[in-house]
Design a protein around this motif. Structure first.
Motif, PDB file in Angstrom:
ATOM      1  N   ILE A 223     -21.027  23.941 -32.602  1.00  0.00           N
ATOM      2  CA  ILE A 223     -21.402  24.319 -31.821  1.00  0.00           C
ATOM      3  C   ILE A 223     -20.052  23.229 -29.967  1.00  0.00           C
ATOM      4  N   LEU A 224     -19.660  22.115 -30.556  1.00  0.00           N
ATOM      5  CA  LEU A 224     -18.823  21.048 -29.879  1.00  0.00           C
ATOM      6  C   LEU A 224     -17.815  21.832 -29.775  1.00  0.00           C
ATOM      7  N   ALA A 225     -17.481  21.655 -31.116  1.00  0.00           N
ATOM      8  CA  ALA A 225     -15.805  22.974 -31.120  1.00  0.00           C
ATOM      9  C   ALA A 225     -15.852  23.637 -29.680  1.00  0.00           C
ATOM     10  N   ALA A 226     -17.191  24.000 -30.370  1.00  0.00           N
ATOM     11  CA  ALA A 226     -16.768  25.736 -28.875  1.00  0.00           C
ATOM     12  C   ALA A 226     -16.632  25.266 -27.936  1.00  0.00           C
ATOM     13  N   ILE A 227     -17.046  23.638 -27.402  1.00  0.00           N
ATOM     14  CA  ILE A 227     -17.659  23.314 -25.681  1.00  0.00           C
ATOM     15  C   ILE A 227     -16.458  23.272 -25.194  1.00  0.00           C
ATOM     16  N   VAL A 228     -15.733  21.972 -26.689  1.00  0.00           N
ATOM     17  CA  VAL A 228     -14.304  21.604 -26.256  1.00  0.00           C
ATOM     18  C   VAL A 228     -12.811  23.147 -25.567  1.00  0.00           C
ATOM     19  N   SER A 229     -13.129  24.099 -26.732  1.00  0.00           N
ATOM     20  CA  SER A 229     -12.135  24.574 -26.366  1.00  0.00           C
ATOM     21  C   SER A 229     -12.727  25.475 -25.554  1.00  0.00           C
ATOM     22  N   GLU A 230     -13.718  25.329 -24.918  1.00  0.00           N
ATOM     23  CA  GLU A 230     -14.071  26.787 -23.601  1.00  0.00           C
ATOM     24  C   GLU A 230     -14.028  25.742 -21.900  1.00  0.00           C
ATOM     25  N   VAL A 231     -14.449  24.751 -22.144  1.00  0.00           N
ATOM     26  CA  VAL A 231     -14.407  23.561 -21.206  1.00  0.00           C
ATOM     27  C   VAL A 231     -13.229  24.060 -20.217  1.00  0.00           C
ATOM     28  N   GLN A 232     -13.258  24.142 -18.944  1.00  0.00           N
ATOM     29  CA  GLN A 232     -12.443  23.632 -18.205  1.00  0.00           C
ATOM     30  C   GLN A 232     -12.345  21.863 -17.293  1.00  0.00           C
ATOM     31  N   GLU A 233     -13.423  21.619 -17.030  1.00  0.00           N
ATOM     32  CA  GLU A 233     -13.816  20.566 -16.033  1.00  0.00           C
ATOM     33  C   GLU A 233     -12.794  19.255 -16.819  1.00  0.00           C
ATOM     34  N   PRO A 234     -12.630  18.263 -16.653  1.00  0.00           N
ATOM     35  CA  PRO A 234     -11.699  17.625 -16.447  1.00  0.00           C
ATOM     36  C   PRO A 234     -12.849  16.156 -17.366  1.00  0.00           C
ATOM     37  N   GLU A 235     -13.278  15.793 -16.551  1.00  0.00           N
ATOM     38  CA  GLU A 235     -14.487  14.042 -17.440  1.00  0.00           C
ATOM     39  C   GLU A 235     -15.394  15.299 -18.548  1.00  0.00           C
ATOM     40  N   LEU A 236     -15.789  16.388 -18.273  1.00  0.00           N
ATOM     41  CA  LEU A 236     -16.748  17.062 -19.645  1.00  0.00           C
ATOM     42  C   LEU A 236     -15.599  17.066 -20.354  1.00  0.00           C
ATOM     43  N   PHE A 237     -14.201  17.576 -20.246  1.00  0.00           N
ATOM     44  CA  PHE A 237     -13.382  17.451 -21.376  1.00  0.00           C
ATOM     45  C   PHE A 237     -13.531  16.638 -22.783  1.00  0.00           C
ATOM     46  N   ALA A 238     -13.194  15.597 -21.784  1.00  0.00           N
ATOM     47  CA  ALA A 238     -13.035  13.572 -21.719  1.00  0.00           C
ATOM     48  C   ALA A 238     -14.215  13.796 -22.584  1.00  0.00           C
ATOM     49  N   ASP A 239     -15.660  13.560 -22.226  1.00  0.00           N
ATOM     50  CA  ASP A 239     -16.853  13.305 -22.917  1.00  0.00           C
ATOM     51  C   ASP A 239     -16.601  13.626 -23.903  1.00  0.00           C
ATOM     52  N   PHE A 240     -16.348  15.447 -24.442  1.00  0.00           N
ATOM     53  CA  PHE A 240     -16.789  16.521 -25.043  1.00  0.00           C
ATOM     54  C   PHE A 240     -15.473  15.653 -26.455  1.00  0.00           C
ATOM     55  N   THR A 241     -15.058  15.274 -25.743  1.00  0.00           N
ATOM     56  CA  THR A 241     -13.383  15.155 -26.994  1.00  0.00           C
ATOM     57  C   THR A 241     -14.072  13.590 -27.783  1.00  0.00           C
ATOM     58  N   ALA A 242     -14.571  12.684 -26.817  1.00  0.00           N
ATOM     59  CA  ALA A 242     -14.752  11.455 -27.564  1.00  0.00           C
ATOM     60  C   ALA A 242     -16.234  11.529 -28.376  1.00  0.00           C
ATOM     61  N   ILE A 243     -16.863  12.670 -27.812  1.00  0.00           N
ATOM     62  CA  ILE A 243     -18.153  12.790 -28.451  1.00  0.00           C
ATOM     63  C   ILE A 243     -17.959  13.093 -30.258  1.00  0.00           C
ATOM     64  N   LEU A 244     -16.623  13.559 -30.369  1.00  0.00           N
ATOM     65  CA  LEU A 244     -16.203  14.955 -31.535  1.00  0.00           C
ATOM     66  C   LEU A 244     -15.261  13.612 -32.245  1.00  0.00           C
ATOM     67  N   GLY A 245     -14.444  12.608 -31.618  1.00  0.00           N
ATOM     68  CA  GLY A 245     -13.925  11.678 -31.793  1.00  0.00           C
ATOM     69  C   GLY A 245     -14.859  10.163 -32.803  1.00  0.00           C
ATOM     70  N   ASN A 246     -15.847  10.365 -32.026  1.00  0.00           N
ATOM     71  CA  ASN A 246     -16.683   9.484 -32.515  1.00  0.00           C
ATOM     72  C   ASN A 246     -18.163   9.815 -33.510  1.00  0.00           C
ATOM     73  N   LEU A 247     -17.904  10.751 -33.868  1.00  0.00           N
ATOM     74  CA  LEU A 247     -18.630  11.645 -34.827  1.00  0.00           C
ATOM     75  C   LEU A 247     -18.067  11.822 -35.839  1.00  0.00           C
TER      76      LEU A 247
END
Length: 567
Positions: A223-247
């Protein structure tokens, strides 16, 4: 889209307007997350908690939060705080289409109420009658209210000459009426709808069994991978990328290398895609670089040292290779700490591959105060084996730590580089007798003739008698092996030397000469031994000579190395 650049309005400060903007942004994120995650998902729980906190702080500081709803825009006190012109995604469009014109939140609003409200907005309507107003009315949210287009037909609101005070009274009256409405009675589900056929029951049991065997973590990663792959908003991309890194960090700490590898692969591939924007590449690289740190290295070290058989070291190797040069320091640190030999060998293989193109990346670690880490880097450089790597190793010949110098000596012993072999001579003057002995053995075994002159200088030096016997022994073995016929005069002097009152010294002198002559594979050397035996009549010296003559190569017609045996 959230309007981030609104100037201060009459009666509304920038901080207040910014607070509302952040709340609306939080509602947007949480609304999307509700469509993706299960209720117990930590990502969703984090969004809800953050939104609830922001809402509580705002209401405590500024009082009631009231939003004016336009077709694609939400406004607060006249200032735009939200805009999205996509009817399928716009919160404002969903509210406006069902007649809602004003939305308000009161102090005391609970996160559960906010979730229920966003749940209504976040899903497609089930039927034409199941609109937002109806669903909100059924949920009876005590601290979330709204006014519809019909509510503005109230005479208090329609009168042109009414004051603002009268309009507020009218709004309060309508809101109070909505609050006092009793919740609707629960809907009764017809009993026949609860009955399952045997076939349906069997299918359901199989589905539950499959679901029970599924790994929820795989679903989260997907699910996280799908979100990061599709999200366009810079702030959301940064948030979810940080979530993936922490995970990924948490998975490494837990020793779950397979899932950590799955996430690292995804981040690495996304970073390398040509369509990925430069800023996004930077964020993805930062997430990968943060996976290994001092804390994670120590935890990973314990996990690797205590893991049982069955641990997939291939996956660990792939993970470390993906982390690559940015994590080089942490990987070297892991190599310095881990104790299991198999793991250390694997990490060495990784570092050799990472540094093959540019060995200079290891230069900072050659000055590390931990000798064992420097020793490991020397091993890595020796396995890389390029001229640049060789130059870095040779710079450590005079290192203060003898164990480092021993590692360099081991490299010089293994290398096939003829030029590098000349550096073995430096070890003949090393402060460690053990290293001097080792260097002599290498020079002798490989028959490196360029070492003869320095070795003869050692034998004739003033400090020769102060050297340990083991070292003296290796010096004479090297002399005989490398010098052959040319050293016979020197060996004859050593053999015939008399010590009238120091029989122990005489015995040592004969022993050393015999060792050298035993390596000279010629009849002349054998004749010299026989001559000495005829002059030395008895005792231990005579026994040493007898054994040397009996075992000399020339006596048996042997031919070895460069010397030839006389008939």
């Amino acid at each position: 889209m959230i309007d981030q650049g609104v100037d201060q309005l009459d009666g509304v400060g920038k901080e207040e307007l910014a607070s509302v903007t952040q709340i609306v942004l939080g509602m947007t994120k949480t609304s999307k997350a509700l469509r993706i995650y299960l209720p117990n998902n930590p990502v969703l729980i984090g969004f809800i908690s953050d939104l609830g906190t922001k809402m509580t702080v705002h209401l405590a500081r500024y009082g009631e939060l009231s939003l004016d709803v336009e077709q694609f825009v939400l406004r607060y006190q006249g200032g735009q705080v939200y805009e999205n012109r996509d009817p399928k995604e716009s919160i404002a469009s969903r509210l406006h289409a069902d007649g809602i014109r004003i939305l308000f939140f009161d102090q005391g609003v609970e996160p559960a109420e906010i979730v229920a409200f966003l749940g209504v907005l976040g899903f497609e309507r089930a039927s034409s009658d199941d609109d937002v107003v109806t669903q909100l009315w059924e949920r009876n949210l005590q601290h979330i209210g709204y006014l519809t287009e019909d509510d503005f037909s109230d005479p208090y609101l329609m009168t042109e000459d009414d004051t603002a005070h009268q309009q507020r009274d009218a709004l309060e009256r309508i809101r109070q009426s909505l609050v006092e409405q009793p919740p609707p009675a629960p809907r009764m589900i017809p009993k026949h709808l609860l009955m399952l056929t045997a076939e349906e029951e069997g299918w359901l049991r199989k589905a539950l069994d499959v679901e029970g065997r599924c790994n929820g973590l795989d679903d989260v990663i997907g699910i996280l991978a799908a979100i990061v792959s599709e999200v366009q908003e810079p702030e959301l991309f940064a948030d979810f990328t940080a979530i993936l890194g922490n995970l990924t960090v948490n998975l490494v700490v837990a020793g779950d290398i397979p899932h950590a590898l799955k996430l690292a692969r995804f981040l690495d591939r996304l970073q390398k895609l040509p369509i990925t924007a430069p800023e996004q590449r930077h964020q993805l690289a930062a997430a990968l670089a943060g996976i290994l740190s001092d804390s994670t290295v120590e935890v990973l070290k314990v996990a690797l040292d205590t893991s049982e058989a069955g641990f997939d070291y291939g996956e660990l190797k792939e993970l470390l290779l993906i982390l690559g040069i940015p994590a080089l320091g942490a990987i070297c640190e892991l190599l310095g700490r881990v104790e299991k030999l198999k793991v250390r060998k694997l990490i060495v293989e990784v570092l050799v591959e990472l540094g093959r193109e540019d060995p200079a990346v290891f230069e900072p670690f050659l000055n590390d105060p931990r000798w064992y880490l420097v020793r490991n880097v020397v091993l890595i450089l020796s396995l890389i084996g390029t001229p640049a790597a060789l130059k870095m190793i040779l710079g450590l010949i005079s290192h203060r730590e003898p164990r480092i110098r021993r590692e360099v000596l081991g490299f010089l012993e293994r290398t096939a580089d003829a030029k590098a072999k000349t550096y073995l001579l430096k070890y003949l003057r090393d402060e460690s007798s053990a290293l001097r002995v080792k260097a002599l053995q290498v020079l002798t075994r490989e028959r490196l003739s360029f070492a003869l002159k320095p070795i003869l200088a050692l034998a004739g030096g003033d400090d020769f008698h102060d050297r340990p016997f083991e070292e003296k022994r290796e010096i004479f073995l090297a002399m005989g092996e490398l010098g052959q016929e040319s050293v016979l005069p020197m060996l004859r002097d050593q053999l015939m030397k008399r010590y009238w009152f120091q029989k122990g010294n005489e015995k040592e002198s004969v022993q050393l000469a015999v060792l050298g002559l035993g390596r000279v594979r010629s009849r002349s050397a054998l004749q010299l031994l026989e001559e000495a035996r005829s002059q030395k009549k008895g005792g231990e010296v005579r026994s040493v000579l007898d054994q040397a003559i009996a075992s000399h190569p020339a006596r048996h017609g042997a031919q070895a190395g460069r010397g030839e045996v006389a008939p």
